[in-house]
Write a protein that holds these residues in place. Structure first.
Motif, mmCIF file in Angstrom:
data_model
loop_
_atom_site.group_PDB
_atom_site.id
_atom_site.type_symbol
_atom_site.label_atom_id
_atom_site.label_comp_id
_atom_site.label_asym_id
_atom_site.label_seq_id
_atom_site.Cartn_x
_atom_site.Cartn_y
_atom_site.Cartn_z
ATOM 1 N N LEU A 48 75.506 62.587 60.716
ATOM 2 C CA LEU A 48 75.218 63.815 61.472
ATOM 3 C C LEU A 48 76.052 63.944 62.745
ATOM 4 O O LEU A 48 75.890 64.905 63.503
ATOM 5 C CB LEU A 48 73.727 63.865 61.838
ATOM 6 C CG LEU A 48 72.773 63.947 60.655
ATOM 7 C CD1 LEU A 48 71.330 63.840 61.133
ATOM 8 C CD2 LEU A 48 72.989 65.240 59.878
ATOM 9 N N GLY A 49 76.885 62.955 63.026
ATOM 10 C CA GLY A 49 77.709 63.026 64.226
ATOM 11 C C GLY A 49 76.911 62.896 65.519
ATOM 12 O O GLY A 49 77.278 63.476 66.539
ATOM 13 N N ILE A 50 75.827 62.124 65.463
ATOM 14 C CA ILE A 50 74.979 61.927 66.651
ATOM 15 C C ILE A 50 75.546 60.790 67.502
ATOM 16 O O ILE A 50 75.799 59.692 66.998
ATOM 17 C CB ILE A 50 73.533 61.586 66.207
ATOM 18 C CG1 ILE A 50 72.906 62.743 65.433
ATOM 19 C CG2 ILE A 50 72.666 61.175 67.393
ATOM 20 C CD1 ILE A 50 72.672 63.978 66.237
ATOM 21 N N GLN A 51 75.734 61.057 68.780
ATOM 22 C CA GLN A 51 76.220 60.038 69.714
ATOM 23 C C GLN A 51 75.049 59.438 70.491
ATOM 24 O O GLN A 51 73.991 60.076 70.625
ATOM 25 C CB GLN A 51 77.199 60.672 70.705
ATOM 26 C CG GLN A 51 78.389 61.347 70.053
ATOM 27 C CD GLN A 51 79.288 60.381 69.305
ATOM 28 O OE1 GLN A 51 79.603 59.313 69.802
ATOM 29 N NE2 GLN A 51 79.683 60.750 68.091
ATOM 30 N N GLU A 52 75.266 58.251 71.048
ATOM 31 C CA GLU A 52 74.249 57.666 71.916
ATOM 32 C C GLU A 52 73.896 58.672 73.019
ATOM 33 O O GLU A 52 74.788 59.256 73.632
ATOM 34 C CB GLU A 52 74.740 56.365 72.553
ATOM 35 C CG GLU A 52 74.837 55.193 71.593
ATOM 36 C CD GLU A 52 76.230 55.028 70.995
ATOM 37 O OE1 GLU A 52 76.958 56.049 70.868
ATOM 38 O OE2 GLU A 52 76.575 53.886 70.657
ATOM 39 N N GLY A 53 72.607 58.873 73.233
ATOM 40 C CA GLY A 53 72.120 59.795 74.260
ATOM 41 C C GLY A 53 71.716 61.160 73.726
ATOM 42 O O GLY A 53 71.071 61.925 74.435
ATOM 43 N N ASP A 54 72.077 61.459 72.478
ATOM 44 C CA ASP A 54 71.873 62.809 71.946
ATOM 45 C C ASP A 54 70.442 63.115 71.502
ATOM 46 O O ASP A 54 69.937 64.223 71.744
ATOM 47 C CB ASP A 54 72.771 63.036 70.717
ATOM 48 C CG ASP A 54 74.200 63.383 71.066
ATOM 49 O OD1 ASP A 54 74.485 63.645 72.249
ATOM 50 O OD2 ASP A 54 75.034 63.390 70.139
ATOM 51 N N ALA A 55 69.818 62.205 70.726
ATOM 52 C CA ALA A 55 68.598 62.572 69.990
ATOM 53 C C ALA A 55 67.712 61.359 69.733
ATOM 54 O O ALA A 55 68.216 60.248 69.503
ATOM 55 C CB ALA A 55 68.986 63.196 68.641
ATOM 56 N N HIS A 56 66.420 61.591 69.742
ATOM 57 C CA HIS A 56 65.502 60.573 69.228
ATOM 58 C C HIS A 56 65.680 60.484 67.718
ATOM 59 O O HIS A 56 65.797 61.518 67.039
ATOM 60 C CB HIS A 56 64.048 60.954 69.547
ATOM 61 C CG HIS A 56 63.686 60.739 70.975
ATOM 62 N ND1 HIS A 56 62.813 61.558 71.664
ATOM 63 C CD2 HIS A 56 64.088 59.783 71.856
ATOM 64 C CE1 HIS A 56 62.686 61.102 72.900
ATOM 65 N NE2 HIS A 56 63.459 60.036 73.052
#
Lengths: 176, 176
Positions: A48-56
């Motif tokens: 999903l292209g989630i970086q550290e800090g983005d989402a639970h």
């Protein structure tokens, strides 16, 4: 090499490239909570292209909303998230058994713990698409999920890596 | 760009580099289950060097073992894992509140749902190291966790990216 040694070796590499991640804020930058399965083939940050800090990211056997509700309430009430994306996936182990079948397997091994075994609902589901719709509806209807929450339901295909949105984006309390 | 559009754009890149991941087996290759927090700053695959196919990853607010037990039983009984690594982390939101405090916040907003609110234990913990030790002990003592399971307890430092083993590797049912 033991798993512990592997962890520490891989972690040294991660720490060497940690950059400024140590200053990330506690609340998720995208005000987003993702609910998905624990399945080993799934790396939600990668697909999903989630970086550290983005989402639970909340994960469990099946990624079932019912069990995620404690985390979602904390995520919304204390850390400001206002969007939930629920992902279930093809070839999920939760499609392969029923709670009574797993209870019987455990009872055969641990007849002395029948009370504990019978108290556990393992939350499997027999139909993949329906399970996503059911979980989105569960969250939409839950009285403690904040009313303006955006909720989407998705399927991840473990054989192709593809995500597919199953339920259109909509505001909490509106119909599917 | 909406989160849904961001997901689909990032997913296209992932799918283009998916390689042979579509043939990965359902059971985790390392026979490992990782329990950790949903915290947005944590990417367990990245900081532990976990590849797709390696390990179940169970995540929730706090990464508490009590809520993970359903997933762990499924992981062990149906998918053959025999090792559990529990990670809690510095600066965790679960260190900042108590269940009655969060219940009171929800009761002020939803007095008509007092029964639901009072039924939820939010499972916070006041001491980080103790919470890891408690969760390792909970799993070690749980009658439905397979006896020969290796269990370790760890702390992840969100400010440095470093992992630290807190409880030595040991077999289930042996003392800490």
């Amino acid at each position: 090499m033991s798993v512990s040694s592997e962890f520490q070796a891989a972690n040294s590499t991660y720490v060497a490239c940690f950059g400024d991640k140590g200053s990330l804020a506690l609340p998720p930058a995208k005000k987003l909570a993702i609910v998905t399965c624990m399945d080993a083939r799934i790396d939600p940050a990668a697909h999903l292209g989630i970086q550290e800090g983005d989402a639970h990211i909340i994960r469990s056997a099946g990624g079932v909303a019912k069990e995620a509700i404690r985390s979602i309430i904390i995520s919304q009430q204390l850390l400001g998230t206002r969007e939930i994306a629920v992902f279930h996936h093809t070839d999920c182990g939760m499609l392969t058994f029923t709670t009574p079948q797993l209870q019987d397997k455990l009872l055969a091994e641990h007849p002395q713990h029948a009370d504990i075994i019978k108290s556990i609902d393992f939350l499997p589901f027999p139909d993949l698409e329906q399970s996503v719709k059911d979980d989105v509806k569960f969250l939409k209807d839950h009285p403690l999920v904040i009313k303006e929450t955006k909720i989407t339901g998705w399927i991840y295909d473990v054989h192709t890596g593809t995500v597919c949105i199953l339920t259109a984006l909509y505001q909490h309390k509106h119909s599917l």
